[in-house]
Design a protein around this motif. Structure first.
Motif, PDB file in Angstrom:
ATOM      1  N   THR A  14       0.818  -1.225   0.000  1.00  0.00           N
ATOM      2  CA  THR A  14       0.000   0.000   0.000  1.00  0.00           C
ATOM      3  C   THR A  14       0.845   1.266   0.000  1.00  0.00           C
ATOM      4  O   THR A  14       0.306   2.356   0.175  1.00  0.00           O
ATOM      5  CB  THR A  14      -0.925   0.016   1.230  1.00  0.00           C
TER       6      THR A  14
ATOM      7  N   ALA B  72       2.448   3.151  -2.294  1.00  0.00           N
ATOM      8  CA  ALA B  72       2.153   4.231  -3.241  1.00  0.00           C
ATOM      9  C   ALA B  72       0.868   4.951  -2.854  1.00  0.00           C
ATOM     10  O   ALA B  72       0.799   6.191  -2.860  1.00  0.00           O
ATOM     11  CB  ALA B  72       2.047   3.675  -4.654  1.00  0.00           C
ATOM     12  N   TRP B  73      -0.180   4.186  -2.516  1.00  0.00           N
ATOM     13  CA  TRP B  73      -1.447   4.811  -2.123  1.00  0.00           C
ATOM     14  C   TRP B  73      -1.266   5.655  -0.869  1.00  0.00           C
ATOM     15  O   TRP B  73      -1.772   6.790  -0.797  1.00  0.00           O
ATOM     16  CB  TRP B  73      -2.498   3.731  -1.878  1.00  0.00           C
TER      17      TRP B  73
ATOM     18  N   MET C 280       1.391   7.088   0.256  1.00  0.00           N
ATOM     19  CA  MET C 280       2.160   8.304  -0.035  1.00  0.00           C
ATOM     20  C   MET C 280       1.278   9.333  -0.733  1.00  0.00           C
ATOM     21  O   MET C 280       1.336  10.535  -0.409  1.00  0.00           O
ATOM     22  CB  MET C 280       3.368   7.955  -0.902  1.00  0.00           C
ATOM     23  N   VAL C 281       0.455   8.882  -1.678  1.00  0.00           N
ATOM     24  CA  VAL C 281      -0.437   9.806  -2.388  1.00  0.00           C
ATOM     25  C   VAL C 281      -1.414  10.464  -1.425  1.00  0.00           C
ATOM     26  O   VAL C 281      -1.587  11.688  -1.415  1.00  0.00           O
ATOM     27  CB  VAL C 281      -1.206   9.064  -3.507  1.00  0.00           C
TER      28      VAL C 281
END
Length: 368
Positions: free
Chosen positions: A197, A199-200, A202-203
């Motif tokens: 998870t 990347a999500w 961090m976004v």
């Protein structure tokens, strides 16, 4: 990587995580219902679809006149349009540059020139949840504090990757060691889920941090790009006259075809100038609907005086706000966002469990 370097990164990961974990748990728990805020708000409204034809709608200026008649001596400041019903929302005040405390919100039905049936302004449960998520009910201090927690979260994610990368190269990514202690299995699951998870997280973390800076970013834009578009706001505020709003809307939409009106700022408002009606238009696609294009219309003549797309930093802010809650891809994306939110709660909880369950001698040795 040298052992000393790994220990240093370990301390960064531990303390950056501990600093923000409690607040991130609050944010993930409050963020879960906010992902479905439209659906939850819809439960409190009538499920019967409204039908109307353009022929039965009154001119905008007539509806505005009805709202202004309810508050003698008031002038229009902002105007917006409901998306799912024929209602305008007119914000009025004693002057065009009145402070927020002196403003009054007036919804008006375009079919009757009267307040919509059943409208009862108030602060609902979802509004309170949003305020808690946005600033912990502490106003701007809480908002900027949560922005700092977002940066701590980003540091915890980066340091977690640095620590997990050497381990993942040996047995392989997503490996859960069997036959080990319960704590080591939790550590492996914590690393695996966190990596999946990453990347999500961090976004969502960075967009949340950007959202806490909405006021200074918007103030910068108003003092820079919008000020150049408005030319001059030092003169007297041009008074509103009936009929000018409809003319301004018609000319603004003709200047930028294919876009629809999001909201209007009248002379004196913070998002306009002293002698312009600022018409903010949005696109028709899920992405461009989040971006606004201001059209400055002369408040005396109704003619377009200038058009300027938002600069990059305002586009970033406008895109960060809906991306934070998964408001781009309909219900499917919201469900995905909700599942990832629940997974993040597990990661945060497991990290706290791992720290609290650390053997006490080891904790003392690290502190020595």
């Amino acid at each position: 990587m040298k052992p000393a370097t790994l220990r240093a990164w370990g301390k960064v990961h531990t303390w950056s995580s501990l600093t923000c974990t409690l607040f991130l748990l609050i944010l993930t728990l409050t963020g879960l219902p906010l992902i479905f805020h439209d659906e939850i708000d819809g439960l409190s409204k009538s499920t019967r679809p409204q039908r109307w034809s353009a022929a039965e709608l009154l001119p905008v200026d007539r509806a505005m006149g009805a709202a202004l008649a309810r508050h003698p001596g008031s002038v229009p400041i902002y105007l917006s349009f409901d998306e799912d019903r024929p209602v305008i929302n007119l914000t009025t005040g004693p002057t065009g540059d009145a402070p927020e405390a002196a403003m009054q919100f007036n919804p008006i039905d375009l079919r009757t020139a009267a307040p919509p049936h059943g409208d009862a302004p108030g602060h609902g449960v979802m509004d309170t949840v949003l305020d808690l998520h946005k600033d912990l009910l502490l106003g701007k201090v809480g908002e900027y504090f949560l922005g700092a927690m977002g940066l701590c979260f980003a540091l915890a994610l980066v340091s977690g990757v640095v620590l997990y990368a050497p381990f993942a190269r040996k047995p392989g990514f997503a490996t859960v060691r069997r036959g080990k202690s319960n704590r080591l299995r939790w550590l492996d699951w914590h690393n695996v889920i966190g990596g999946v998870t990453l990347a999500w997280a961090m976004v969502v973390g960075l967009t949340g941090t950007i959202n806490t800076l909405a006021d200074p970013i918007t103030a910068w834009w108003r003092g820079d790009a919008l000020a150049r578009l408005a030319h001059d706001s030092t003169g007297p505020i041009v008074p509103y006259r009936p009929g000018i709003a409809a003319l301004a809307l018609r000319h603004a939409q003709a200047a930028v075809p294919g876009m629809t009106v999001q909201f209007v700022a009248f002379p004196g408002a913070a998002f306009s100038s002293h002698d312009h009606i600022a018409v903010y238009l949005k696109g028709a696609t899920p992405l461009t609907a989040k971006l606004l294009t201001p059209v400055m219309v002369d408040a005396r003549t109704g003619q377009v005086d200038g058009v300027a797309p938002m600069p990059w930093y305002m586009k970033g802010l406008l895109l960060a706000q809906p991306l934070h809650f998964g408001d781009y891809g309909g219900l499917a994306m919201k469900i995905l966002w909700a599942l990832l939110d629940v997974v993040s709660i597990v990661v945060l909880g497991s990290g706290l469990y791992l720290w609290l369950g650390k053997p006490r001698p080891a904790r003392k040795a690290r502190a020595a």
